[in-house]
Motif scaffolding. Structure first.
Motif, PDB file in Angstrom:
ATOM      1  N   TYR A  12       0.873  -1.173   0.000  1.00 40.50           N
ATOM      2  CA  TYR A  12       0.000   0.000   0.000  1.00 40.50           C
ATOM      3  C   TYR A  12       0.910   1.223   0.000  1.00 40.50           C
ATOM      4  N   VAL A  13       0.826   2.030  -1.046  1.00 33.87           N
ATOM      5  CA  VAL A  13       1.733   3.168  -1.191  1.00 33.87           C
ATOM      6  C   VAL A  13       0.946   4.479  -1.254  1.00 33.87           C
ATOM      7  N   ASP A  14       1.307   5.407  -0.371  1.00 36.63           N
ATOM      8  CA  ASP A  14       0.793   6.775  -0.460  1.00 36.63           C
ATOM      9  C   ASP A  14       1.756   7.491  -1.406  1.00 36.63           C
ATOM     10  N   ILE A  15       1.288   7.801  -2.594  1.00 34.87           N
ATOM     11  CA  ILE A  15       2.160   8.345  -3.646  1.00 34.87           C
ATOM     12  C   ILE A  15       2.906   9.591  -3.176  1.00 34.87           C
ATOM     13  N   SER A  16       2.235  10.483  -2.470  1.00 32.99           N
ATOM     14  CA  SER A  16       2.920  11.715  -2.055  1.00 32.99           C
ATOM     15  C   SER A  16       4.062  11.420  -1.088  1.00 32.99           C
ATOM     16  N   GLY A  44       0.631  -9.984  -3.562  1.00 32.33           N
ATOM     17  CA  GLY A  44      -0.794 -10.000  -3.245  1.00 32.33           C
ATOM     18  C   GLY A  44      -1.410  -8.739  -3.830  1.00 32.33           C
ATOM     19  N   THR A  45      -1.999  -7.944  -2.979  1.00 32.45           N
ATOM     20  CA  THR A  45      -2.583  -6.675  -3.378  1.00 32.45           C
ATOM     21  C   THR A  45      -1.495  -5.630  -3.554  1.00 32.45           C
ATOM     22  N   ALA A  46      -1.615  -4.812  -4.573  1.00 35.34           N
ATOM     23  CA  ALA A  46      -0.672  -3.710  -4.775  1.00 35.34           C
ATOM     24  C   ALA A  46      -1.480  -2.448  -5.084  1.00 35.34           C
ATOM     25  N   TYR A  47      -1.660  -1.610  -4.075  1.00 31.33           N
ATOM     26  CA  TYR A  47      -2.421  -0.370  -4.195  1.00 31.33           C
ATOM     27  C   TYR A  47      -1.495   0.829  -4.129  1.00 31.33           C
ATOM     28  N   ALA A  48      -1.812   1.850  -4.883  1.00 29.42           N
ATOM     29  CA  ALA A  48      -1.168   3.154  -4.744  1.00 29.42           C
ATOM     30  C   ALA A  48      -2.290   4.178  -4.702  1.00 29.42           C
ATOM     31  N   PHE A  49      -2.187   5.134  -3.804  1.00 27.56           N
ATOM     32  CA  PHE A  49      -3.244   6.133  -3.700  1.00 27.56           C
ATOM     33  C   PHE A  49      -2.626   7.500  -3.509  1.00 27.56           C
ATOM     34  N   GLY A  50      -3.318   8.493  -4.052  1.00 23.57           N
ATOM     35  CA  GLY A  50      -2.795   9.847  -3.968  1.00 23.57           C
ATOM     36  C   GLY A  50      -3.831  10.856  -4.403  1.00 23.57           C
ATOM     37  N   VAL A  83      -6.926  11.021   1.192  1.00 28.43           N
ATOM     38  CA  VAL A  83      -5.961  10.033   0.697  1.00 28.43           C
ATOM     39  C   VAL A  83      -5.649   9.032   1.797  1.00 28.43           C
ATOM     40  N   ASP A  84      -5.440   9.518   3.012  1.00 29.58           N
ATOM     41  CA  ASP A  84      -5.175   8.616   4.134  1.00 29.58           C
ATOM     42  C   ASP A  84      -6.358   7.679   4.357  1.00 29.58           C
ATOM     43  N   GLU A  85      -7.564   8.205   4.242  1.00 31.31           N
ATOM     44  CA  GLU A  85      -8.758   7.374   4.436  1.00 31.31           C
ATOM     45  C   GLU A  85      -8.865   6.294   3.367  1.00 31.31           C
ATOM     46  N   ILE A  86      -8.482   6.599   2.140  1.00 36.73           N
ATOM     47  CA  ILE A  86      -8.487   5.586   1.069  1.00 36.73           C
ATOM     48  C   ILE A  86      -7.520   4.469   1.429  1.00 36.73           C
TER      49      ILE A  86
END
Length: 100
Positions: A12-16, A44-50, A83-86
């Motif tokens: 799980y990556v926070d892009i910023s 497994g799961t690979a998410y990035a959010f920003g 973004v944190d909530e996502i």
């Protein structure tokens, strides 16, 4: 180690957080970053959010991330709280799936 190779890793990556301070035109080598995190283990799961500034239009780096991660972007309104909530929701969803 053989045991680590059978381990499933969820990313799980926070892009910023990983791009903060980088020149806008300098793209991060996401493939290499993911390879280092995985360390030969099963993905497994690979998410990035920003978030992005809606006045600047669709971010040019979006496709760069989408090649390697399930990417969720939201229009920035004030802080990056959403973004944190996502990120929290994505982790909670994975935990619920693992418990089934």
């Amino acid at each position: 180690d053989a045991q680590a190779k059978g381990t499933t890793v969820h990313i799980y990556v926070d892009i910023s957080n990983v791009t903060l301070g980088r020149p806008t035109k300098q793209l991060l080598d996401i493939r290499k970053m993911k390879e280092i995190i995985m360390g030969g283990r099963q993905e497994g799961t690979a998410y990035a959010f920003g978030s992005y500034n809606p006045q600047a239009g669709e971010p040019k780096w979006r496709r760069h991330w989408e090649e390697h991660f399930r990417t969720v972007l939201v229009k920035r309104v004030g802080s990056e709280q959403s973004v944190d909530e996502i990120g929290h929701a994505a982790v909670q969803h994975q935990i619920m799936e693992l418990e089934e």
